[in-house]
Structure formats: C-alpha cells, structure tokens
Design a protein around this motif. Structure first.
Motif, mmCIF file in Angstrom:
data_model
loop_
_atom_site.group_PDB
_atom_site.id
_atom_site.type_symbol
_atom_site.label_atom_id
_atom_site.label_comp_id
_atom_site.label_asym_id
_atom_site.label_seq_id
_atom_site.Cartn_x
_atom_site.Cartn_y
_atom_site.Cartn_z
ATOM 1 N N ILE A 13 -26.835 -0.326 4.662
ATOM 2 C CA ILE A 13 -27.425 -1.542 4.521
ATOM 3 C C ILE A 13 -26.670 -2.371 5.919
ATOM 4 N N ILE A 14 -27.667 -2.851 6.818
ATOM 5 C CA ILE A 14 -27.337 -3.511 7.849
ATOM 6 C C ILE A 14 -27.831 -4.937 7.985
ATOM 7 N N ALA A 15 -26.957 -5.752 8.018
ATOM 8 C CA ALA A 15 -27.257 -7.199 8.224
ATOM 9 C C ALA A 15 -27.779 -7.655 9.430
ATOM 10 N N ARG A 16 -28.516 -8.848 9.548
ATOM 11 C CA ARG A 16 -29.222 -9.214 10.640
ATOM 12 C C ARG A 16 -28.219 -9.381 11.871
ATOM 13 N N ARG A 17 -26.996 -10.098 11.448
ATOM 14 C CA ARG A 17 -26.070 -10.474 12.339
ATOM 15 C C ARG A 17 -25.590 -9.055 12.968
ATOM 16 N N THR A 18 -25.236 -7.841 12.169
ATOM 17 C CA THR A 18 -24.665 -6.660 12.731
ATOM 18 C C THR A 18 -25.837 -5.842 13.744
ATOM 19 N N ASP A 37 -33.172 2.969 20.656
ATOM 20 C CA ASP A 37 -34.231 3.863 20.494
ATOM 21 C C ASP A 37 -35.603 3.132 19.981
ATOM 22 N N LEU A 38 -35.402 2.100 18.996
ATOM 23 C CA LEU A 38 -36.426 1.468 18.423
ATOM 24 C C LEU A 38 -36.918 0.401 19.504
ATOM 25 N N ALA A 64 -36.053 -7.702 12.137
ATOM 26 C CA ALA A 64 -36.805 -6.378 11.855
ATOM 27 C C ALA A 64 -36.017 -5.169 12.232
ATOM 28 N N LEU A 65 -35.145 -5.203 13.272
ATOM 29 C CA LEU A 65 -34.308 -3.975 13.608
ATOM 30 C C LEU A 65 -33.295 -3.890 12.514
ATOM 31 N N ALA A 66 -32.512 -4.727 11.589
ATOM 32 C CA ALA A 66 -31.834 -4.810 10.490
ATOM 33 C C ALA A 66 -32.440 -3.929 9.620
ATOM 34 N N ARG A 67 -33.765 -4.290 9.251
ATOM 35 C CA ARG A 67 -34.584 -3.528 8.120
ATOM 36 C C ARG A 67 -34.838 -2.067 8.505
ATOM 37 N N ALA A 68 -35.293 -1.942 9.598
ATOM 38 C CA ALA A 68 -35.687 -0.671 10.156
ATOM 39 C C ALA A 68 -34.061 0.419 9.951
ATOM 40 N N ARG A 86 -45.413 -6.498 23.638
ATOM 41 C CA ARG A 86 -46.197 -7.788 23.463
ATOM 42 C C ARG A 86 -45.511 -8.210 22.228
ATOM 43 N N HIS A 87 -45.079 -7.632 21.446
ATOM 44 C CA HIS A 87 -44.724 -8.054 19.925
ATOM 45 C C HIS A 87 -43.140 -7.439 19.672
ATOM 46 N N PRO A 88 -42.293 -7.698 20.436
ATOM 47 C CA PRO A 88 -41.001 -7.152 20.409
ATOM 48 C C PRO A 88 -40.193 -7.364 19.073
ATOM 49 N N LEU A 89 -39.257 -6.195 18.768
ATOM 50 C CA LEU A 89 -38.651 -6.588 17.289
ATOM 51 C C LEU A 89 -37.600 -7.481 17.370
ATOM 52 N N THR A 90 -37.577 -8.134 16.101
ATOM 53 C CA THR A 90 -36.612 -9.267 16.195
ATOM 54 C C THR A 90 -35.206 -8.497 15.627
ATOM 55 N N ASP A 91 -34.088 -9.340 15.795
ATOM 56 C CA ASP A 91 -32.865 -8.765 15.089
ATOM 57 C C ASP A 91 -33.031 -8.415 13.572
#
Length: 418
Positions: free
Chosen positions: A393-398, A367-368, A382-386, A375-380
């Motif tokens: 707690i979600i890691a970037r690799r997750t 959904d995110l 940024a998705l982990a932080r959201a 034009r400015h898609p969310l990086t992994d």
C-alpha cells in the motif's frame, strides 16, 4: 562546611584501539582509490614495503564487454530512465530552438538508450521524421554538447572523443589511442607507441585517461549508479551464472623487500591486513549479489528487500563490519557501476505482501513514467494506485517522495501539448 581536597581511587573502563585494529578498520572502509592512497603513504614511510603496477591479467576490466562487442544491446522495450530524459528535455527547452529543430531534438532524445548512446541509426531517425539527414546531423552536434559529455554518441570511440574534447584542447596522442581501441584492448602498448612515435609512458598516460572516462554516461542517472571510477568488484554473467571477483587491476601490487631492517615486520602485517580486507570485501560482495541476481539480470525494479543484518548473519560477521565494507565501494556490472550500499533496501508492505523493496518500487515508478502518455501524464495519486496494485500500500505522498528522489518533475511539468 569547608571543601577539602580528597584523594580517591576509582576504576573505569576505556576502549583502546591498537594500531593494528585502527588500520584494519580504516582498510575495511576504504575503496580502491582510498586503499591505494593509504598504501602509498605507508610505502613512503616504510622502505621495506614496495608498491608496483597492478598485476597483469584482467586489466581495463570495465571496458572488456565494450571492446569485445559482447554486451547485448539494451531492450528497446525498456525506455531510458525518466531522469535522463528529463535532463535532456530540460536542456532542449532552455535552448528555445526553432520549432523544426526542437522537433528533431525531441526525436533524438526519444532514441536515447539508458547508457546515453543513440539507440537508432541516424538515417532511420531522419526517415521517421521526414527530415533531411544533414539537418538531423546538425541538431545532433548540438545535443552532443550536453553534460555529461558523451551523451548521444553512436559508438564507443565517439563517446570517448566527446569526453576528451569536453576537457579542452585534447592531446593528439589521446585521440589517436581512442581511434585504436582494439590495440588498447589487447594491451599492445609498444605497438601503439611505435604507431604514434611517442615513448611508452605517453601511451600509458593516454590509457589511464581513457580509464577515467565513462563508456555509459547516461547510466549515472540511475539511482543505483556510482560515480565513474575504478570499481572495487567486477560482476559478470557466465554460462554457470554470475561470478564476482576483485578488481585487482585497481590496486597496486605489494611486496616486502628483504634486508630493510625493522620495517619488514610492519610491512608483512600490512600485507596481511590488505588480504583480509580483500577477502572480506569479496565475501560480502558475493553474498549481496547472490541475493540480488534478479536485479543484475533485469534491473533495479527486481531488487528484493535486503538488510545488512541479513548479510552479516549469513557470513557470521558483525553488522558494523558489513556496513564498513560497503561504505563507498562499488561493483562493475554490464548495467554500469553500482554502489554496493545501493543494493540494500527496506521492505514495503506487511509480511503477507510480496517481497517488494523500496528501491524496486522507485524503479517501477520510473518505468511507469517512462511509458506514460506525455499528453496525459500520471499524477502522484495515479502512480500510488499503480504501485499499490503490486501488493504494497503506497500513499500519494510516498509516490511523490519517490518521484522527487529520482529527479522526475511533477505531472503538470511533464505534460506535452500538441
């Protein structure tokens, strides 16, 4: 010392499964199609076991809301799953369309509903992008060739016609029946046969072909979706809440013919096994869906953590029984046909965290991405932080793993310029 043969008496334990127990385990794992094949095999060997057509009543159940027009249109605030959009936009990119046609195609793609249908009238889309309607219709015709067939349809009958034509030279009787879905809904086979001047079996074959089609081809891109087929259970929301029932129209009717010698005993035993299988399947399905009502109402982002051990304990069953029952079985819902096994999900976060499941977090990630600025898609990261802001707690690799599981490209591939 020379080896000499010796005779010794030892005891050992071995598990021996009776034929009845073997049949019971096989039936527990069988979906509707597998159970039907098994019953056909048994009927061929035992003349006392008679198979008939499915019982009347809730026939063509997976189409009932479509025929009645009672299903509410999807909420426009809920964007189509990004995996569906990625599939369509990837096709558009590969066509190397002229800029004007590419612009029209992207506008049509953005109007897709999660079902795969076009969510806005064509004249409105043409007006929004200031393009003649004829040009929009021409691009739409090209988009309607995308697999799976039925995408970009504007009605149920158009969705089915697209799928019929995708199979090759369609049967004129099939196309005619598709144009009279009101008669299909009422089961008026004799009237359809008279209208087209064909025998009733020809109409029955056409209806069987329609039942194999997918009224919501876009729904298969949902990670919970089951392949198109006859579902084992039917879930519907009524005035008093959700109800779950067996899809008996997917199974043949069974009876025992008297006077068939020694075959009557095994035939009656098989009938009891089938009813026991149906009862267990219904109990397990009702318990799972009772716990996941929020997901049925609002989508997979509301799935709660659930394990087979919890369902087994609630029903006083062994966990292996629950595992066998949900293996390959599906439930038809207003959101599409879902795997029962897909409604289980592990808990993420500690005991102090909110009840978040891995499946819900994957849906929220999707959904995110669907709502992001292209034009400015969310990086992994940024998705982990959201996702972590919701309690687990979600890691970037997750986050990257969840993104890849749903077929969502990386941020640099999702970026749109201009």
């Amino acid at each position: 010392m020379d080896a000499k043969p010796r005779i010794a008496v030892t005891t050992s334990q071995r598990l021996h499964l009776s034929l009845a127990l073997q049949s019971s385990l096989r039936l527990l794992k069988a979906d509707a199609a597998g159970l039907t094949r098994y019953l056909e095999e048994q009927a061929a060997e035992n003349p006392a076991l008679q198979l008939g057509p499915p019982p009347p009543g809730d026939w063509l159940p997976r189409w009932d809301s479509m025929f009645r027009g009672a299903e509410p249109p999807p909420d426009r605030a809920e964007a189509a799953p990004p995996s569906l959009l990625a599939h369509v936009i990837g096709w558009i990119d590969r066509q190397s369309l002229p800029p004007a046609e590419a612009r029209i195609a992207l506008a049509l793609a953005e109007a897709l509903e999660p079902s795969g249908w076009l969510g806005s009238p064509l004249p409105r889309i043409a007006k929004d992008i200031a393009t003649p309607l004829a040009q929009v219709e021409a691009v739409l015709a090209r988009l309607q060739t995308i697999e799976p067939a039925g995408l970009f349809a504007r009605s149920l009958s158009e969705c089915l016609r697209l799928q019929a034509r995708a199979e090759g030279d369609p049967d004129p009787v099939l196309l005619g029946v598709i144009d009279h879905l009101d008669l299909v809904a009422t089961g008026d086979i004799p009237r359809l046969a008279r209208k087209f001047g064909v025998p009733e079996p020809a109409i029955t074959r056409a209806i069987r072909a329609i039942r194999a089609m997918n009224p919501k081809p876009g729904a298969q891109f949902d990670h919970l979706a089951a392949p198109i087929r006859e579902p084992d259970l039917i879930a519907r929301r009524g005035d008093l809440g959700w109800t779950v029932a067996l899809n008996r129209s997917a199974l043949p009717s069974l009876s025992v013919t008297p006077g068939r010698g020694g075959g009557q005993g095994p035939a009656r035993a098989l009938l009891r096994l089938v009813e026991a299988r149906n009862t267990t399947l219904l109990r397990v399905g009702q318990e799972i869906l009772r716990r996941q009502e929020a997901a049925l109402d609002h989508g997979p982002a509301r799935l709660i953590p659930l394990t087979m051990a919890e369902v087994a304990a609630a029903l006083d069953l062994h966990e292996s029984t629950v595992s066998r029952v949900v293996s390959g079985t599906s439930v038809d819902t207003p959101r599409g046909t879902l795997w029962l096994r897909g409604l289980f999900s592990a808990r993420r976060g500690g005991e102090e965290a909110p009840a978040l499941s891995a499946a819900a977090l994957r849906a929220r990630l999707a959904d995110l991405v669907a709502r992001e600025d292209r034009r400015h898609p969310l990086t992994d990261e940024a998705l982990a932080r959201a996702l972590s802001a919701e309690g687990a707690i979600i890691a970037r690799r997750t986050a990257a793993k969840y993104r890849e599981m749903q077929g969502i490209p990386a941020a640099h591939r999702r970026r749109q310029r201009g």
